[in-house]
Design a protein around this motif. Structure first.
Motif, PDB file in Angstrom:
ATOM      1  N   LEU A 339      -3.158  -0.920  -1.778  1.00  0.00           N
ATOM      2  CA  LEU A 339      -3.778  -0.693   0.072  1.00  0.00           C
ATOM      3  C   LEU A 339      -3.579   0.501   0.052  1.00  0.00           C
ATOM      4  N   SER A 341      -4.402   4.164   3.150  1.00  0.00           N
ATOM      5  CA  SER A 341      -5.290   4.541   4.278  1.00  0.00           C
ATOM      6  C   SER A 341      -6.108   5.749   4.351  1.00  0.00           C
ATOM      7  N   MET A 461       4.981  -6.264   1.012  1.00  0.00           N
ATOM      8  CA  MET A 461       3.408  -6.196   2.064  1.00  0.00           C
ATOM      9  C   MET A 461       4.258  -5.723   3.750  1.00  0.00           C
ATOM     10  N   TRP A 464       4.357  -1.819   3.991  1.00  0.00           N
ATOM     11  CA  TRP A 464       3.353  -1.658   4.849  1.00  0.00           C
ATOM     12  C   TRP A 464       2.493  -1.711   5.662  1.00  0.00           C
ATOM     13  N   TYR A 465       2.241  -3.268   6.231  1.00  0.00           N
ATOM     14  CA  TYR A 465       1.835  -3.367   6.951  1.00  0.00           C
ATOM     15  C   TYR A 465       2.556  -2.875   9.041  1.00  0.00           C
ATOM     16  N   ILE A 468       0.944   0.853   9.609  1.00  0.00           N
ATOM     17  CA  ILE A 468      -0.393   1.524   9.655  1.00  0.00           C
ATOM     18  C   ILE A 468      -0.616   1.994  11.012  1.00  0.00           C
ATOM     19  N   GLN A 503      -9.462  -1.321  -0.530  1.00  0.00           N
ATOM     20  CA  GLN A 503      -8.400  -2.189  -1.462  1.00  0.00           C
ATOM     21  C   GLN A 503      -8.913  -2.887  -2.657  1.00  0.00           C
TER      22      GLN A 503
END
Length: 506
Positions: A339, A341, A461, A464-465, A468, A503
């Protein structure tokens, strides 16, 4: 027949090893610097010396280690597994010592020199000191003569012991301590340690001997606190010993107050209960030298720290591997999705101007934007046993591969082009932070900041999300603040670049 003047240093990128190589070169020895990571070796100041040979070898790989030792007169064994990410360091150290003993025999070495810890073998000896004893016994059980130097606290700029002492006294005017504050120790200046290590090499009388090394002062840890406060110009610290506070419990507040992580602070703290004083001083006749007093050693260490002249640091040592997923699919790895950013900005500046600011990030300089967020993340990391932000950086202006940078480790340094950092904070996965600099024309540079994360399972997961919404403002703010610090006009951005590689299926 002229003596073979080549000596191997295992652990050449560590705290003692990095300084020992330079000391051996000054005495006219040819040095074979041995380490796991060739990039870390190539970044050391000694790497360009004509009498240095850089060799990659792991202490747990006997064939590679044997090859690395062939043709050498002697080898210094400065390998230790007590660093973050390694469990059961005692077993790993015993295995490595056994491999070294056998490799030394096969390579035809004439001597092994080993730096271990002081302490009497009894049932109350800490696991750390017990492990150091076991390593020495294994190395000495082979046919190659062992010179085993045993030291207590080593005082020098960048040493773990000195950093713990410095941070505790600097930050805590009142200390609630366990009974170990009254334990006796015999500290030694890192300068004297190096003089003994080098001096024993060409003293045949040191072969096959165990030699205690210590400074001229035998002190309690409370005495050390008082001396440091006096040298640093601080008020005397109030120290209250409490019998119910065990060394293990005290290791937790050592971890919180100092930059030393729990993987290192806990074994060291548990060893504070042991009296570590030289049983004999025959080394002083074998290798005569002027021993620095504890006050002199602290004065020198503090002075070099203040002037940012720290040659090596406790955080230099440790595993440094490059994750296989870095290049997204170029390596054979099965692990899911990386992932990312990413944010980019174009400014009126040269790549060299941009690099000048980027390479100074972290430490006392901070991260230019949202420092309070970085501090909260660092505190959270400390609370769960990570390094946190206090680890800082070795030098305020220079970065080299393998350096610790707050809770990052420097993986790649390409001047005026790219800086890549690997997270060493506690995470449910692996994370990278990368700065890419690209010249788009005369006086026009594009800077891209990428945070990449390989999650480990569901928790990765989940971690991480939710971040964001934080990453976007934080990284865009960093880019804008960086451009302002440079003084370059922002020509475009900050924006999110095209999704290429955002990704990467592995």
């Amino acid at each position: 027949m002229e003596q073979n003047r080549t000596v191997a240093v295992l652990g050449a990128t560590g705290y003692i090893g990095g300084r020992l190589v330079a000391a051996l070169l000054e005495r006219g020895w040819n040095v074979r610097a041995v380490g796991r990571n060739p990039e870390k070796l190539r970044c050391r100041p000694f790497a360009a010396h004509p009498n240095v040979e850089l060799v990659q070898a792991d202490a747990l790989d006997q064939p590679a280690l044997t090859d690395a030792l062939r043709g050498c007169h002697a080898a210094y064994y400065l390998v230790h597994s007590m660093y973050p990410g390694v469990k059961n360091f005692e077993d790993r150290d015993k295995r490595a010592a056994t491999i070294m003993r056998d490799a030394a025999r096969e390579a035809g070495l004439e001597r092994i020199l080993y730096l271990g810890g002081l302490g009497d073998t009894d049932k109350d000896l800490s696991e750390h000191l017990k492990s150091r004893m076991e390593v020495g016994e294994i190395l000495g059980s082979g046919p190659v003569p062992l010179t085993w130097l045993r030291a207590a606290m080593i005082i020098g700029s960048g040493s773990a012991s000195f950093e713990i002492l410095r941070y505790l006294v600097d930050r805590l005017p009142l200390m609630i301590t366990p009974a170990w504050v009254k334990s006796l120790c015999q500290p030694i200046a890192v300068t004297n340690v190096l003089e003994y290590l080098v001096g024993c090499l060409d003293r045949p009388g040191a072969a096959g001997r165990t030699l205690d090394i210590g400074g001229p002062d035998i002190l309690s840890y409370r005495d050390l606190f008082d001396i440091y406060a006096r040298v640093a110009g601080l008020r005397p610290r109030i120290i209250i010993p409490v019998p119910v506070l065990t060394p293990r419990l005290s290791s937790y507040w050592i971890q919180m107050v100092t930059p030393v992580p729990s993987s290192l602070s806990r074994p060291l703290a548990e060893g504070l209960r042991n009296k570590v004083v030289c049983r004999e001083n025959s080394i002083r006749e074998l290798v005569p030298t002027r021993l620095l007093s504890c006050e002199e050693a602290i004065t020198r260490a503090l002075d070099r720290t203040v002037r940012h002249e720290v040659e090596t640091c406790w955080s230099d040592a440790g595993l440094q591997r490059v994750p296989e997923w870095i290049d997204c699919g170029d390596a054979p790895y099965a692990g899911g999705t990386v992932l990312e950013s990413a944010h980019t900005l174009t400014m009126a500046a040269t790549p060299a101007q941009v690099w000048h600011v980027i390479v100074r990030l972290g430490g006392d300089e901070g991260w230019l934007y949202g420092n309070w967020m970085w501090k909260i993340r660092g505190l959270a990391d400390k609370l769960i046993g990570g390094p946190g932000l206090r680890r800082g950086r070795r030098d305020p202006e220079e970065l080299r591969i393998g350096d610790a940078l707050d809770f990052w480790r420097v993986l790649l340094v390409e001047e005026n082009r790219r800086l890549r950092l690997l997270a060493e904070m506690k995470l449910p996965g692996e994370a990278l932070l990368q700065f890419d600099i690209e010249e788009e024309g005369p006086g026009r540079t594009r800077l891209t900041l990428r945070a990449r994360f390989l999650p480990r399972g569901l928790w990765g997961m989940v971690y991480w999300y939710p971040l964001i919404p934080v990453h976007g403002p934080l990284f865009r703010g960093m880019l804008t603040a960086l451009a302002r610090k440079i003084g370059g006009k922002i020509l475009s951005g900050p924006v999110t670049p095209p999704k290429e590689g955002s990704q990467c299926r592995l």
